[in-house]
Design an enzyme around this catalytic site. Structure first.
Site, PDB file in Angstrom:
ATOM      1  CG  HIS A 144     -36.681 -26.947  14.323  1.00  0.00           C
ATOM      2  ND1 HIS A 144     -37.188 -27.974  14.865  1.00  0.00           N
ATOM      3  CD2 HIS A 144     -35.730 -26.516  15.172  1.00  0.00           C
ATOM      4  CE1 HIS A 144     -36.615 -28.304  15.836  1.00  0.00           C
ATOM      5  NE2 HIS A 144     -35.890 -27.324  16.435  1.00  0.00           N
ATOM      6  CD  GLU A 145     -33.558 -23.364  15.340  1.00  0.00           C
ATOM      7  OE1 GLU A 145     -33.846 -23.010  16.448  1.00  0.00           O
ATOM      8  OE2 GLU A 145     -32.871 -24.372  14.953  1.00  0.00           O
ATOM      9  CG  HIS A 174     -36.892 -23.572  19.107  1.00  0.00           C
ATOM     10  ND1 HIS A 174     -37.665 -24.534  19.774  1.00  0.00           N
ATOM     11  CD2 HIS A 174     -36.144 -24.232  18.342  1.00  0.00           C
ATOM     12  CE1 HIS A 174     -37.019 -25.686  19.712  1.00  0.00           C
ATOM     13  NE2 HIS A 174     -36.347 -25.794  19.020  1.00  0.00           N
ATOM     14  CG  HIS A 182     -36.241 -29.897  20.313  1.00  0.00           C
ATOM     15  ND1 HIS A 182     -35.218 -29.659  20.922  1.00  0.00           N
ATOM     16  CD2 HIS A 182     -36.327 -28.976  19.331  1.00  0.00           C
ATOM     17  CE1 HIS A 182     -34.143 -29.087  19.976  1.00  0.00           C
ATOM     18  NE2 HIS A 182     -35.092 -28.671  19.001  1.00  0.00           N
TER      19      HIS A 182
END
Length: 368
Positions: free
Chosen positions: A278-279, A282, A288
């Site tokens: 997930h990170e 980013h 998101h």
């Protein structure tokens, strides 16, 4: 078949040699985030919101003031002042509706069980729609089967830009660690997580031991760790990362991280690979997603594993960087959106190992 195996073996050897010689790229400085509180509830435990169940406009329940701070923290309402009360007013109702809409929940305007369960779930510290700190712009498109994609970008759609192909170096801090996880296991988690994104876009990731020179710097930190966004303890904010070309990826050292749920039966364990994947999204420039099945959805529950990219995740990152010629969206249907099996043994690599390894070799050789 024999020739394919020989090709794969040759590429493996060559890749190993190139990785051993790869030189890390330079650091890409970016402005630090504006100071802000990462404490989701001003020091109040996340599970303490359970008393707010079924609160609605007109209610007055202890804890609503903290909920207002939570919603402001993630961009759903203006930052409340010192005189914030526990009254469920019209501003809170609007914020709750916005929260429900943004995260794909039934839009009721009250704190029903689905909404409260989502609020109390551990989550990423990056704001969902915070225009002051980490604004994102929703980019809706049509995915396969008519499914609406809900990926987002950071404001201005920042991305890594270099000569084609792009190869970024990354390193896990040798000092900002958690002592109960073997360094080799942590490195293996990030190798798989980076490889998963690299399969979808024409970008390579090379691990380096030179932490200071790495483009992407990974570390475990607790509390206030110098980036203006302190962590808040177990089962609150799990981690955060910064948009390109900053490269910082931070995980809360106060969490109980797990790399194997079969070996670690801790009830509050958080899957490291899921949060790492997930990170990294980013770090690449994604905000998101509003799709609960997507890797880029902002929250994850203890003992939940969500490591496989969905169509929504892939469409988002490909909108920034284009598609890897070796990648096909049809491969996503061959795997579940969640899995307990190691990604290295999944269908991501099945039937295309030789082509994938040779593609990585070409990218690295070109970079050098």
């Amino acid at each position: 078949m024999f020739l394919c195996r020989r090709a794969a073996a040759a590429c493996l050897i060559a890749v190993a040699m190139v990785l051993g010689l790869a030189v890390a790229g330079g650091v890409h400085p970016a402005a630090a985030p504006a100071p802000g509180r990462a404490r989701g509830h001003g020091g109040v435990a996340w599970h303490s919101f359970k008393q707010l169940l079924d609160a609605r406009r007109g209610s007055h329940v202890t804890g609503l003031a903290e909920l207002k701070r939570y919603l402001a923290r993630f961009g759903y309402m203006a930052k409340p002042g010192r005189g914030t009360t526990d009254a469920f007013d019209e501003h809170l109702e609007v914020a709750v509706r916005r929260y429900q809409t943004r995260l794909g929940l039934p839009v009721t305007g009250r704190l029903d069980s689905a909404t409260l369960d989502q609020i109390m779930s551990p989550r990423c510290g990056v704001g969902d729609d915070d225009e002051e700190r980490r604004p994102v712009s929703v980019a809706l498109s049509r995915g396969q089967g008519g499914v609406v994609s809900r990926f987002t970008f950071f404001k201005g759609e920042p991305r890594w830009t270099r000569s084609d192909p792009i190869v970024l170096s990354y390193a896990v801090s040798p000092t900002a660690t958690v002592d109960y996880l073997p360094p080799a296991a942590v490195r293996a988690v990030f190798q798989r997580a980076f490889a998963r994104w690299a399969l979808a876009i024409p970008m390579g990731f090379v691990e380096t031991d030179d932490y200071e020179a790495a483009d992407i710097k990974v570390g475990f930190y607790a509390g206030n760790h110098g980036d203006g966004v302190p962590f808040d303890g177990p089962l609150g904010i799990l981690g955060h990362a910064f948009s390109p070309k900053n490269g910082r990826l931070h995980l809360d050292a106060s969490e109980h991280w797990a790399v194997d749920f079969d070996a670690d039966q801790t009830a509050a364990a958080i899957d490291l690979e899921s949060v790492a994947t997930h990170e990294i999204g980013h770090v690449l420039g994604l905000g998101h997603s509003a799709s609960p099945r997507a890797v880029m959805y902002p929250s994850i529950k203890p003992r939940e594993k969500k490591v496989h990219l969905t169509v929504d995740d892939v469409e988002g990152v490909q909108a920034l960087y284009g598609s890897n010629p070796q990648f096909s969206l049809s491969s996503l249907s061959e795997q579940g959106t969640t899995s307990s099996s190691p990604p290295g043994s999944s269908s991501w690599l099945a039937g295309s190992s030789a082509r994938l390894l040779c593609t990585v070799l070409v990218i690295l050789v070109t970079h050098l």
